[in-house]
Design a protein around this motif. Sequence first.
Motif, PDB file in Angstrom:
ATOM      1  N   ILE A  46       5.219 -16.286   0.467  1.00 54.70           N
ATOM      2  CA  ILE A  46       4.747 -17.541   1.055  1.00 54.70           C
ATOM      3  C   ILE A  46       5.589 -18.737   0.603  1.00 54.70           C
ATOM      4  O   ILE A  46       5.178 -19.566  -0.182  1.00 54.70           O
ATOM      5  CB  ILE A  46       3.248 -17.775   0.782  1.00 54.70           C
ATOM      6  CG1 ILE A  46       2.431 -16.555   1.212  1.00 54.70           C
ATOM      7  CG2 ILE A  46       2.764 -18.997   1.534  1.00 54.70           C
ATOM      8  CD1 ILE A  46       0.945 -16.719   1.068  1.00 54.70           C
ATOM      9  N   ASP A  47       6.757 -18.783   1.132  1.00 54.29           N
ATOM     10  CA  ASP A  47       7.662 -19.906   0.855  1.00 54.29           C
ATOM     11  C   ASP A  47       7.297 -21.051   1.800  1.00 54.29           C
ATOM     12  O   ASP A  47       7.190 -20.861   3.014  1.00 54.29           O
ATOM     13  CB  ASP A  47       9.112 -19.462   1.067  1.00 54.29           C
ATOM     14  CG  ASP A  47      10.114 -20.487   0.586  1.00 54.29           C
ATOM     15  OD1 ASP A  47       9.685 -21.580   0.152  1.00 54.29           O
ATOM     16  OD2 ASP A  47      11.316 -20.201   0.653  1.00 54.29           O
ATOM     17  N   TYR A  48       7.108 -22.242   1.254  1.00 55.69           N
ATOM     18  CA  TYR A  48       6.691 -23.387   2.076  1.00 55.69           C
ATOM     19  C   TYR A  48       7.725 -23.745   3.140  1.00 55.69           C
ATOM     20  O   TYR A  48       7.393 -24.337   4.160  1.00 55.69           O
ATOM     21  CB  TYR A  48       6.384 -24.605   1.186  1.00 55.69           C
ATOM     22  CG  TYR A  48       7.599 -25.279   0.625  1.00 55.69           C
ATOM     23  CD1 TYR A  48       8.181 -26.339   1.293  1.00 55.69           C
ATOM     24  CD2 TYR A  48       8.173 -24.850  -0.567  1.00 55.69           C
ATOM     25  CE1 TYR A  48       9.307 -26.966   0.787  1.00 55.69           C
ATOM     26  CE2 TYR A  48       9.289 -25.479  -1.073  1.00 55.69           C
ATOM     27  CZ  TYR A  48       9.857 -26.521  -0.397  1.00 55.69           C
ATOM     28  OH  TYR A  48      10.967 -27.138  -0.893  1.00 55.69           O
ATOM     29  N   LYS A  49       8.988 -23.397   2.916  1.00 55.74           N
ATOM     30  CA  LYS A  49      10.035 -23.740   3.881  1.00 55.74           C
ATOM     31  C   LYS A  49       9.791 -23.066   5.224  1.00 55.74           C
ATOM     32  O   LYS A  49       9.997 -23.662   6.279  1.00 55.74           O
ATOM     33  CB  LYS A  49      11.406 -23.345   3.340  1.00 55.74           C
ATOM     34  CG  LYS A  49      11.823 -24.127   2.120  1.00 55.74           C
ATOM     35  CD  LYS A  49      13.107 -23.569   1.548  1.00 55.74           C
ATOM     36  CE  LYS A  49      13.367 -24.176   0.184  1.00 55.74           C
ATOM     37  NZ  LYS A  49      14.382 -23.472  -0.559  1.00 55.74           N
ATOM     38  N   ILE A 127      -0.946 -25.557  10.649  1.00 55.52           N
ATOM     39  CA  ILE A 127       0.361 -25.507   9.974  1.00 55.52           C
ATOM     40  C   ILE A 127       0.385 -26.474   8.801  1.00 55.52           C
ATOM     41  O   ILE A 127       0.827 -26.123   7.698  1.00 55.52           O
ATOM     42  CB  ILE A 127       1.502 -25.823  10.967  1.00 55.52           C
ATOM     43  CG1 ILE A 127       1.582 -24.751  12.046  1.00 55.52           C
ATOM     44  CG2 ILE A 127       2.832 -25.933  10.244  1.00 55.52           C
ATOM     45  CD1 ILE A 127       2.492 -25.114  13.208  1.00 55.52           C
ATOM     46  N   VAL A 128      -0.092 -27.690   9.008  1.00 56.52           N
ATOM     47  CA  VAL A 128      -0.071 -28.705   7.946  1.00 56.52           C
ATOM     48  C   VAL A 128      -0.983 -28.285   6.793  1.00 56.52           C
ATOM     49  O   VAL A 128      -0.610 -28.397   5.615  1.00 56.52           O
ATOM     50  CB  VAL A 128      -0.459 -30.090   8.499  1.00 56.52           C
ATOM     51  CG1 VAL A 128      -0.715 -31.087   7.389  1.00 56.52           C
ATOM     52  CG2 VAL A 128       0.611 -30.592   9.442  1.00 56.52           C
ATOM     53  N   ILE A 129      -2.178 -27.794   7.086  1.00 56.57           N
ATOM     54  CA  ILE A 129      -3.095 -27.344   6.039  1.00 56.57           C
ATOM     55  C   ILE A 129      -2.484 -26.199   5.252  1.00 56.57           C
ATOM     56  O   ILE A 129      -2.519 -26.177   4.012  1.00 56.57           O
ATOM     57  CB  ILE A 129      -4.455 -26.950   6.645  1.00 56.57           C
ATOM     58  CG1 ILE A 129      -5.185 -28.204   7.126  1.00 56.57           C
ATOM     59  CG2 ILE A 129      -5.313 -26.191   5.629  1.00 56.57           C
ATOM     60  CD1 ILE A 129      -6.421 -27.922   7.963  1.00 56.57           C
ATOM     61  N   THR A 130      -1.886 -25.247   5.964  1.00 60.01           N
ATOM     62  CA  THR A 130      -1.226 -24.128   5.282  1.00 60.01           C
ATOM     63  C   THR A 130      -0.068 -24.628   4.422  1.00 60.01           C
ATOM     64  O   THR A 130       0.120 -24.164   3.299  1.00 60.01           O
ATOM     65  CB  THR A 130      -0.721 -23.097   6.309  1.00 60.01           C
ATOM     66  OG1 THR A 130      -1.809 -22.699   7.141  1.00 60.01           O
ATOM     67  CG2 THR A 130      -0.124 -21.879   5.623  1.00 60.01           C
ATOM     68  N   LEU A 131       0.698 -25.570   4.954  1.00 60.95           N
ATOM     69  CA  LEU A 131       1.818 -26.133   4.207  1.00 60.95           C
ATOM     70  C   LEU A 131       1.338 -26.800   2.913  1.00 60.95           C
ATOM     71  O   LEU A 131       1.922 -26.602   1.842  1.00 60.95           O
ATOM     72  CB  LEU A 131       2.578 -27.128   5.079  1.00 60.95           C
ATOM     73  CG  LEU A 131       3.840 -27.738   4.515  1.00 60.95           C
ATOM     74  CD1 LEU A 131       4.855 -26.658   4.173  1.00 60.95           C
ATOM     75  CD2 LEU A 131       4.435 -28.715   5.498  1.00 60.95           C
ATOM     76  N   VAL A 132       0.255 -27.571   2.999  1.00 63.82           N
ATOM     77  CA  VAL A 132      -0.289 -28.241   1.808  1.00 63.82           C
ATOM     78  C   VAL A 132      -0.803 -27.203   0.802  1.00 63.82           C
ATOM     79  O   VAL A 132      -0.546 -27.328  -0.400  1.00 63.82           O
ATOM     80  CB  VAL A 132      -1.402 -29.227   2.212  1.00 63.82           C
ATOM     81  CG1 VAL A 132      -2.186 -29.720   0.999  1.00 63.82           C
ATOM     82  CG2 VAL A 132      -0.819 -30.392   2.989  1.00 63.82           C
ATOM     83  N   LEU A 133      -1.499 -26.189   1.292  1.00 61.90           N
ATOM     84  CA  LEU A 133      -2.020 -25.169   0.392  1.00 61.90           C
ATOM     85  C   LEU A 133      -0.915 -24.386  -0.294  1.00 61.90           C
ATOM     86  O   LEU A 133      -0.998 -24.072  -1.486  1.00 61.90           O
ATOM     87  CB  LEU A 133      -2.944 -24.200   1.151  1.00 61.90           C
ATOM     88  CG  LEU A 133      -4.272 -24.788   1.631  1.00 61.90           C
ATOM     89  CD1 LEU A 133      -5.010 -23.775   2.491  1.00 61.90           C
ATOM     90  CD2 LEU A 133      -5.113 -25.237   0.464  1.00 61.90           C
ATOM     91  N   VAL A 134       0.154 -24.073   0.452  1.00 62.52           N
ATOM     92  CA  VAL A 134       1.271 -23.330  -0.127  1.00 62.52           C
ATOM     93  C   VAL A 134       2.036 -24.210  -1.094  1.00 62.52           C
ATOM     94  O   VAL A 134       2.462 -23.755  -2.167  1.00 62.52           O
ATOM     95  CB  VAL A 134       2.183 -22.788   0.992  1.00 62.52           C
ATOM     96  CG1 VAL A 134       3.473 -22.249   0.432  1.00 62.52           C
ATOM     97  CG2 VAL A 134       1.463 -21.714   1.793  1.00 62.52           C
ATOM     98  N   TRP A 135       2.229 -25.469  -0.763  1.00 61.53           N
ATOM     99  CA  TRP A 135       3.006 -26.393  -1.592  1.00 61.53           C
ATOM    100  C   TRP A 135       2.315 -26.650  -2.931  1.00 61.53           C
ATOM    101  O   TRP A 135       2.937 -26.772  -3.962  1.00 61.53           O
ATOM    102  CB  TRP A 135       3.215 -27.695  -0.856  1.00 61.53           C
ATOM    103  CG  TRP A 135       4.298 -28.543  -1.444  1.00 61.53           C
ATOM    104  CD1 TRP A 135       4.518 -28.808  -2.760  1.00 61.53           C
ATOM    105  CD2 TRP A 135       5.324 -29.234  -0.743  1.00 61.53           C
ATOM    106  NE1 TRP A 135       5.597 -29.633  -2.923  1.00 61.53           N
ATOM    107  CE2 TRP A 135       6.114 -29.906  -1.674  1.00 61.53           C
ATOM    108  CE3 TRP A 135       5.636 -29.365   0.596  1.00 61.53           C
ATOM    109  CZ2 TRP A 135       7.191 -30.690  -1.337  1.00 61.53           C
ATOM    110  CZ3 TRP A 135       6.712 -30.140   0.943  1.00 61.53           C
ATOM    111  CH2 TRP A 135       7.489 -30.788  -0.015  1.00 61.53           C
ATOM    112  N   THR A 136       0.987 -26.763  -2.892  1.00 63.83           N
ATOM    113  CA  THR A 136       0.243 -27.061  -4.121  1.00 63.83           C
ATOM    114  C   THR A 136      -0.082 -25.814  -4.931  1.00 63.83           C
ATOM    115  O   THR A 136      -0.668 -25.924  -5.994  1.00 63.83           O
ATOM    116  CB  THR A 136      -1.071 -27.800  -3.793  1.00 63.83           C
ATOM    117  OG1 THR A 136      -1.870 -26.994  -2.929  1.00 63.83           O
ATOM    118  CG2 THR A 136      -0.777 -29.146  -3.160  1.00 63.83           C
ATOM    119  N   LYS A 137       0.301 -24.670  -4.441  1.00 62.82           N
ATOM    120  CA  LYS A 137      -0.003 -23.400  -5.130  1.00 62.82           C
ATOM    121  C   LYS A 137       0.831 -23.209  -6.357  1.00 62.82           C
ATOM    122  O   LYS A 137       1.912 -23.533  -6.544  1.00 62.82           O
ATOM    123  CB  LYS A 137       0.241 -22.245  -4.165  1.00 62.82           C
ATOM    124  CG  LYS A 137      -0.206 -20.926  -4.696  1.00 62.82           C
ATOM    125  CD  LYS A 137      -0.026 -19.893  -3.635  1.00 62.82           C
ATOM    126  CE  LYS A 137      -0.390 -18.526  -4.170  1.00 62.82           C
ATOM    127  NZ  LYS A 137      -0.206 -17.504  -3.205  1.00 62.82           N
TER     128      LYS A 137
END
Length: 137
Positions: A46-49, A127-137
């Motif tokens: 799960i890479d945020y990129k 997409i944005v919610i997933t991005l935030v969740l992955v980024w803050t993980k």
Amino acid sequence: MDDNRVRHLEMIQGVVNRMGQNAFLLKGWTVTLVAGLFVFANTQDIDYKYVAIALLPAIFFWLLDGYFLWQERLFRKLYDAVRKQNNETAADFSMDVRPFYADVHSWLRTCFSITLSLFYLPTIGVIVITLVLVWTK
């Protein structure tokens, strides 16, 4: 109704049908690409990129879908104008929709119509919610 006007209406209806088909295909491609990028991101720990890249097709397809809907609405106005012509007016087979720009909302406003917003806003939201969740993980 004369044959030329019927042919002209058939030409316009063909364009309207193609615009509708294009919009349908764009929605399918949006779901396919976003889901594919999510799957690919999941296989790469799960890479945020990869999740962030999913925003690009969603936004571009939203704008393109809005353009097709805008064009479809313009051609429907043209269809209505040709349909209402009196029998003395000869069909000129014009496909120019510029005279109807004032009668139809702008392209960007069409992008935010209910029909498009109900599809693309939740997609981009996920997409944005997933991005935030992955980024803050």
